[in-house]
Scaffold this active site. Structure first.
Site, mmCIF file in Angstrom:
data_model
loop_
_atom_site.group_PDB
_atom_site.id
_atom_site.type_symbol
_atom_site.label_atom_id
_atom_site.label_comp_id
_atom_site.label_asym_id
_atom_site.label_seq_id
_atom_site.Cartn_x
_atom_site.Cartn_y
_atom_site.Cartn_z
ATOM 1 N N ASP A 44 46.498 25.404 -26.893
ATOM 2 C CA ASP A 44 46.397 26.618 -26.071
ATOM 3 C C ASP A 44 46.912 26.376 -24.649
ATOM 4 O OD1 ASP A 44 44.421 25.975 -27.998
ATOM 5 O OD2 ASP A 44 43.214 27.710 -27.482
ATOM 6 N N ASP A 67 41.894 26.746 -18.483
ATOM 7 C CA ASP A 67 42.206 28.173 -18.608
ATOM 8 C C ASP A 67 42.306 28.899 -17.273
ATOM 9 O OD1 ASP A 67 42.535 28.237 -21.380
ATOM 10 O OD2 ASP A 67 40.363 28.248 -21.678
HETATM 11 N N1 GLY Z 1 42.280 29.671 -25.875
HETATM 12 C C1 GLY Z 1 41.177 29.900 -26.725
HETATM 13 C C2 GLY Z 1 41.515 30.624 -27.957
HETATM 14 O O1 GLY Z 1 42.666 30.798 -28.320
HETATM 15 O O2 GLY Z 1 40.595 31.058 -28.627
#
Ligand code: GLY
Length: 370
Positions: free
Chosen positions: A151, A94
């Protein structure tokens, strides 16, 4: 009211509320309000994955309005994120969300060299997570060398930016290898997607697809669908490879079919039991941005499908889930972090981010922040 008039009226309300929130927050990093007010995620966990969204929203609004309050607020958040670089063990894939939306957006708009260095540092960290046997970027830390989550498709735009910024194709090769692995193992033939794929990290063999933040394995977590929809549309924008646009459209068509069944409300999981009815507005807002990106890329006769669906989703969110009270933090309610979470249907910073991005896209006041 036509769409532009509608979006203009919402933009005015966004500007009014975000200006007040920015003034009230100073350099705090918001996530979920408690009793109507944001707590500071910078103090709670500086490495938290959402810590770039507020900065990104401020840059979007600075670009659209030229107001200094937005620039100053974005810069204050960006400086605070430097502390996260010192906590290496807390950083994960992330870093893409965190620094693409903060430092890189800053560099894009202002040319700030310090921001460029931050962005490149984050891109190196992300590229360092590449597994050359499995051809993927590992997502999470601890004992999860073979884990990839969908994600990640919104993290790889940081690599496309690094590719173009220092003219090094290596970053693009890594991003495309990863996108191919997600396309071939996480996106299903019917356009639905898994949340997680677990690979053997020594050879890339697919071992398992757990349910993750959705209802269960084999179900259809709507934010995961949105990550794939928007992520593949962005990979197309950065590579012009038709397979990514085709994948984005496949996921989009499935997404549109599902939300159309529920008056354009986004259920947390499209394949969960009928009750309880749980909504995740963040998935709808993120998908709307992806649908608008696809509408930009497809031939004229296909545009209306994606554009109209995006507008229906956004109008539904605005009609049902907005809170325009200037004294309360958070704009879009009914965001849900995960199906089996203690917190359900709450305001989330990324719901506000994607809703704002989508409104600016409709008004052509946006810039490509991904
Ligand atoms: N990237 C983490 C979520 O979508 O909760």
């Amino acid at each position: 009211m036509d769409t532009t008039e509608w979006a203009t009226s919402i933009f005015k309300k966004l500007d009014q509320k975000l200006d007040v929130e920015a003034t009230r927050l100073e350099d705090k990093i918001p996530y979920i309000p408690e009793n109507g007010h944001y707590i500071d995620m910078g103090k709670q966990d500086i490495t938290w994955w959402t810590n770039g969204f507020w900065s990104g929203m401020m840059w979007l609004m600075y670009h659209a309005t030229g107001k200094e309050i937005y620039r100053k607020t974005a810069e204050a958040n960006e400086s605070r994120l430097d502390a996260a670089f010192n906590q290496y063990t807390g950083l994960h894939h992330d870093v893409g969300f965190m620094w693409r939306l903060s430092a890189v957006a800053d560099y894009q708009l202002t040319g700030n060299e310090r921001s460029k260095a931050r962005g490149m540092h984050a891109a190196d960290l992300l590229a360092g997570r590449y597994n050359p046997r499995g051809k993927y970027l590992r997502s999470w830390n601890r004992d999860r060398a073979g884990w990839v989550i969908v994600d990640s498709m919104l993290n790889i735009p940081l690599l496309y930016w690094a590719r173009d910024t220092i003219n090094d194709p290596r970053f693009g090769y890594i991003a495309e290898d990863h996108a191919d692995t997600v396309m071939n193992n996480i996106v299903r033939p019917d356009g639905s997607v898994n949340h997680i794929a677990i690979f053997d990290p020594t050879n890339g063999e697919l071992l398992e697809t757990p349910g993750g933040q959705g209802y269960e394995s084999g179900s259809s977590w709507s934010r995961g669908q949105a990550w794939a929809l928007y992520g593949f549309a962005l990979s197309y924008a950065h590579t012009q490879k038709q397979k990514y646009l085709d994948t984005a459209k496949r996921v989009a068509n499935y997404f549109i079919a599902n939300v159309a069944q529920n008056n354009y409300d986004t259920l947390v999981d499209f394949r969960a039991p009928e009750k309880p009815i749980l909504i995740d507005s963040s998935a709808g807002a993120c998908a709307a941005c992806g649908l608008l990106e696809i509408a930009k890329q497809v031939p004229e006769f296909e545009k209306s499908l994606y554009l109209n669906a995006a507008v229906e989703i956004l109008k539904n969110i605005e009609a049902k889930y907005t809170n325009w009270d200037l004294g309360v933090d958070g704009i879009i309610g009914h965001g849900t972090p995960a199906y089996h979470d203690a917190k359900l249907e709450v305001p989330l910073i990324y719901s506000d981010f994607y809703f704002t991005e989508a409104i600016l896209r409709l008004l052509k006041k946006d810039f490509l922040i991904w």
